[in-house]
Design a protein around this motif. Structure first.
Motif, PDB file in Angstrom:
ATOM      1  N   ILE B  16      20.757  12.804 -33.166  1.00 30.90           N
ATOM      2  CA  ILE B  16      20.416  13.379 -34.472  1.00 30.90           C
ATOM      3  C   ILE B  16      19.269  12.579 -35.066  1.00 30.90           C
ATOM      4  O   ILE B  16      19.295  11.352 -35.067  1.00 30.90           O
ATOM      5  CB  ILE B  16      21.639  13.344 -35.422  1.00 30.90           C
ATOM      6  N   LEU B  17      18.271  13.294 -35.541  1.00 28.38           N
ATOM      7  CA  LEU B  17      17.111  12.660 -36.163  1.00 28.38           C
ATOM      8  C   LEU B  17      17.020  13.238 -37.572  1.00 28.38           C
ATOM      9  O   LEU B  17      16.708  14.410 -37.750  1.00 28.38           O
ATOM     10  CB  LEU B  17      15.861  13.008 -35.351  1.00 28.38           C
ATOM     11  N   LYS B  18      17.345  12.409 -38.569  1.00 33.61           N
ATOM     12  CA  LYS B  18      17.433  12.901 -39.941  1.00 33.61           C
ATOM     13  C   LYS B  18      16.132  12.642 -40.693  1.00 33.61           C
ATOM     14  O   LYS B  18      15.687  11.503 -40.783  1.00 33.61           O
ATOM     15  CB  LYS B  18      18.605  12.172 -40.611  1.00 33.61           C
ATOM     16  N   GLY B  19      15.515  13.692 -41.211  1.00 29.62           N
ATOM     17  CA  GLY B  19      14.270  13.547 -41.951  1.00 29.62           C
ATOM     18  C   GLY B  19      14.471  13.850 -43.424  1.00 29.62           C
ATOM     19  O   GLY B  19      15.590  14.081 -43.876  1.00 29.62           O
ATOM     20  N   ASP B  20      13.382  13.841 -44.190  1.00 27.11           N
ATOM     21  CA  ASP B  20      13.504  14.045 -45.634  1.00 27.11           C
ATOM     22  C   ASP B  20      13.981  15.459 -45.992  1.00 27.11           C
ATOM     23  O   ASP B  20      14.936  15.629 -46.737  1.00 27.11           O
ATOM     24  CB  ASP B  20      12.177  13.689 -46.344  1.00 27.11           C
ATOM     25  N   VAL B  21      13.330  16.458 -45.415  1.00 19.74           N
ATOM     26  CA  VAL B  21      13.708  17.847 -45.709  1.00 19.74           C
ATOM     27  C   VAL B  21      14.228  18.550 -44.457  1.00 19.74           C
ATOM     28  O   VAL B  21      15.181  19.307 -44.507  1.00 19.74           O
ATOM     29  CB  VAL B  21      12.510  18.630 -46.298  1.00 19.74           C
ATOM     30  N   MET B  22      13.609  18.242 -43.321  1.00 23.11           N
ATOM     31  CA  MET B  22      14.040  18.847 -42.060  1.00 23.11           C
ATOM     32  C   MET B  22      14.629  17.775 -41.148  1.00 23.11           C
ATOM     33  O   MET B  22      14.194  16.615 -41.185  1.00 23.11           O
ATOM     34  CB  MET B  22      12.845  19.498 -41.358  1.00 23.11           C
ATOM     35  N   SER B  23      15.586  18.171 -40.334  1.00 21.41           N
ATOM     36  CA  SER B  23      16.196  17.260 -39.368  1.00 21.41           C
ATOM     37  C   SER B  23      16.252  17.930 -38.012  1.00 21.41           C
ATOM     38  O   SER B  23      16.050  19.135 -37.895  1.00 21.41           O
ATOM     39  CB  SER B  23      17.600  16.870 -39.830  1.00 21.41           C
ATOM     40  N   LEU B  24      16.536  17.128 -36.998  1.00 27.05           N
ATOM     41  CA  LEU B  24      16.569  17.641 -35.634  1.00 27.05           C
ATOM     42  C   LEU B  24      17.872  17.190 -34.975  1.00 27.05           C
ATOM     43  O   LEU B  24      18.253  16.029 -35.082  1.00 27.05           O
ATOM     44  CB  LEU B  24      15.364  17.066 -34.866  1.00 27.05           C
ATOM     45  N   ALA B  25      18.546  18.126 -34.318  1.00 23.56           N
ATOM     46  CA  ALA B  25      19.754  17.756 -33.573  1.00 23.56           C
ATOM     47  C   ALA B  25      19.564  18.187 -32.134  1.00 23.56           C
ATOM     48  O   ALA B  25      19.033  19.273 -31.862  1.00 23.56           O
ATOM     49  CB  ALA B  25      20.982  18.442 -34.167  1.00 23.56           C
ATOM     50  N   LYS B  26      19.959  17.324 -31.210  1.00 26.42           N
ATOM     51  CA  LYS B  26      19.879  17.672 -29.797  1.00 26.42           C
ATOM     52  C   LYS B  26      21.275  17.904 -29.251  1.00 26.42           C
ATOM     53  O   LYS B  26      22.233  17.221 -29.646  1.00 26.42           O
ATOM     54  CB  LYS B  26      19.190  16.553 -29.021  1.00 26.42           C
ATOM     55  N   VAL B  27      21.359  18.868 -28.360  1.00 23.43           N
ATOM     56  CA  VAL B  27      22.658  19.254 -27.815  1.00 23.43           C
ATOM     57  C   VAL B  27      22.554  19.273 -26.299  1.00 23.43           C
ATOM     58  O   VAL B  27      21.671  19.912 -25.734  1.00 23.43           O
ATOM     59  CB  VAL B  27      23.052  20.656 -28.332  1.00 23.43           C
ATOM     60  N   LYS B  28      23.450  18.563 -25.666  1.00 22.27           N
ATOM     61  CA  LYS B  28      23.492  18.520 -24.204  1.00 22.27           C
ATOM     62  C   LYS B  28      24.369  19.674 -23.730  1.00 22.27           C
ATOM     63  O   LYS B  28      25.520  19.808 -24.144  1.00 22.27           O
ATOM     64  CB  LYS B  28      24.114  17.182 -23.766  1.00 22.27           C
ATOM     65  N   VAL B  29      23.815  20.492 -22.844  1.00 20.51           N
ATOM     66  CA  VAL B  29      24.546  21.660 -22.361  1.00 20.51           C
ATOM     67  C   VAL B  29      24.869  21.477 -20.879  1.00 20.51           C
ATOM     68  O   VAL B  29      23.992  21.133 -20.092  1.00 20.51           O
ATOM     69  CB  VAL B  29      23.710  22.937 -22.565  1.00 20.51           C
ATOM     70  N   LYS B  30      26.103  21.684 -20.516  1.00 18.99           N
ATOM     71  CA  LYS B  30      26.553  21.590 -19.108  1.00 18.99           C
ATOM     72  C   LYS B  30      26.237  20.207 -18.523  1.00 18.99           C
ATOM     73  O   LYS B  30      26.112  20.066 -17.299  1.00 18.99           O
ATOM     74  CB  LYS B  30      25.844  22.644 -18.239  1.00 18.99           C
ATOM     75  N   GLY B  31      26.047  19.228 -19.388  1.00 21.02           N
ATOM     76  CA  GLY B  31      25.726  17.893 -18.887  1.00 21.02           C
ATOM     77  C   GLY B  31      24.369  17.798 -18.209  1.00 21.02           C
ATOM     78  O   GLY B  31      23.976  16.745 -17.727  1.00 21.02           O
ATOM     79  N   THR B  32      23.628  18.911 -18.192  1.00 22.70           N
ATOM     80  CA  THR B  32      22.372  18.869 -17.439  1.00 22.70           C
ATOM     81  C   THR B  32      21.095  18.965 -18.258  1.00 22.70           C
ATOM     82  O   THR B  32      20.150  18.261 -18.010  1.00 22.70           O
ATOM     83  CB  THR B  32      22.339  19.972 -16.366  1.00 22.70           C
ATOM     84  N   PHE B  33      21.065  19.867 -19.231  1.00 25.32           N
ATOM     85  CA  PHE B  33      19.814  19.912 -19.989  1.00 25.32           C
ATOM     86  C   PHE B  33      20.094  19.881 -21.484  1.00 25.32           C
ATOM     87  O   PHE B  33      21.215  20.061 -21.939  1.00 25.32           O
ATOM     88  CB  PHE B  33      18.928  21.094 -19.590  1.00 25.32           C
ATOM     89  N   GLU B  34      19.036  19.629 -22.217  1.00 21.63           N
ATOM     90  CA  GLU B  34      19.168  19.373 -23.630  1.00 21.63           C
ATOM     91  C   GLU B  34      18.440  20.453 -24.424  1.00 21.63           C
ATOM     92  O   GLU B  34      17.316  20.812 -24.107  1.00 21.63           O
ATOM     93  CB  GLU B  34      18.519  18.017 -23.923  1.00 21.63           C
ATOM     94  N   LEU B  35      19.095  20.957 -25.474  1.00 21.75           N
ATOM     95  CA  LEU B  35      18.449  21.901 -26.373  1.00 21.75           C
ATOM     96  C   LEU B  35      18.283  21.232 -27.727  1.00 21.75           C
ATOM     97  O   LEU B  35      19.052  20.334 -28.078  1.00 21.75           O
ATOM     98  CB  LEU B  35      19.296  23.171 -26.500  1.00 21.75           C
ATOM     99  N   SER B  36      17.276  21.642 -28.489  1.00 17.90           N
ATOM    100  CA  SER B  36      17.025  21.044 -29.798  1.00 17.90           C
ATOM    101  C   SER B  36      17.036  22.103 -30.889  1.00 17.90           C
ATOM    102  O   SER B  36      16.533  23.204 -30.693  1.00 17.90           O
ATOM    103  CB  SER B  36      15.653  20.365 -29.807  1.00 17.90           C
ATOM    104  N   SER B  37      17.599  21.738 -32.019  1.00 18.61           N
ATOM    105  CA  SER B  37      17.618  22.626 -33.176  1.00 18.61           C
ATOM    106  C   SER B  37      17.043  21.899 -34.383  1.00 18.61           C
ATOM    107  O   SER B  37      17.495  20.813 -34.735  1.00 18.61           O
ATOM    108  CB  SER B  37      19.066  23.048 -33.470  1.00 18.61           C
ATOM    109  N   ALA B  38      16.044  22.497 -35.005  1.00 25.16           N
ATOM    110  CA  ALA B  38      15.499  21.960 -36.252  1.00 25.16           C
ATOM    111  C   ALA B  38      16.123  22.739 -37.399  1.00 25.16           C
ATOM    112  O   ALA B  38      16.119  23.971 -37.389  1.00 25.16           O
ATOM    113  CB  ALA B  38      13.985  22.104 -36.276  1.00 25.16           C
TER     114      ALA B  38
END
Lengths: 69, 69, 69, 69, 69, 69
Positions: B16-38
């Motif tokens: 998790i990367l917490k910013g002032d107005v927007m933040s970013l969360a990364k999610v590991k799927v199937k233990g193999t690749f990573e998705l990101s959500s802003a």
């Protein structure tokens, strides 16, 4: 090719549904789950997509929604 | 919960990367690749996201771009 | 269900327009105004939407445009 | 002004959160619920938004997600 | 009209492709390149778009992807 | 590289605004107008963008809004 999107996975086109203006392509990733992309039918044609093609599936992080049940 | 989006995979919050107005969360799927959500930092707080949480990653098909090299 | 989107209102499905690949659903909110959602026809079917159903209308803040006349 | 978006409601700016690159503005609609818009801080400045201003809240139908619990 | 989007160019409608639920309009900008907008067919009708009309093409910065080859 | 997006123009990076989580890059197209892309700061770094770089600016047609005054 490098791009400004955080999400990028590779898969194989598993289904194509061609509509009048918009079309839908499904992509099997890691043999386990399926992602779908809706694009204009023009884009589908210009990509010359067909079943079995390898493609990259790209999504900007701002378009990803997290949900907890 | 049922929703009108074609893309829905499950994973575990890996960063998790917490910013002032927007933040970013990364999610590991199937233990193999990573998705990101802003998302807005407000949403991050309201979701009470922390590393290791299980979440669903949802994307509307219109926001998915296919690319071939 | 908790999600990472800032906009979430509840309403009743007031109209459905089913297309070949994409469909449109309208939702009456607070009895006063109408919101529209375009989704794949597959999503429409999987949601089993019909007139009168109660649904939540969710939009990420990044997809909201403010305009002043 | 006429635009190609299906969702258009009017409200009053109720809060502004200014960040380094992105900012968030909240809009109270019909005095009852609040919508949020994330935009660049540059856009916030160019709009000269301040609390109490009347604005239109516009969303394309493709960016609206329907959910049923 | 002022809006909270960073991208705003003016052009002339060069083609319209009307579909069942979604439609596509193309806009020639500066006489040199063409941009495309997919909208609901309802929006197309409500805009009363026809070839030759002058329109503004607006895109939020979060929806713009940069790529380098 | 071929992609499923209808809008693709080439330009030169004219400005970069780096924020905590999100950043903004501006691209001058045809020497006449400027387009802006908001991306995660991670994407900015991974693209190694700097002023003067040539980039392609890509937008899906569904994210383009037409407006007439």
């Amino acid at each position: 090719m490098k791009h400004g999107a955080r999400n990028d996975v590779t898969g194989k086109v598993s289904a194509i549904l061609k509509g009048d203006v918009m079309s839908l392509a499904k992509v099997k990733v890691k043999g386990t789950f399926e992602l779908s992309s809706a694009m204009t039918t023009e884009s589908l044609k210009s990509l010359k997509l067909k079943k079995g093609d390898r493609v990259r599936v790209i999504v900007k992080a701002v378009n990803v929604l997290l949900v907890r049940d």
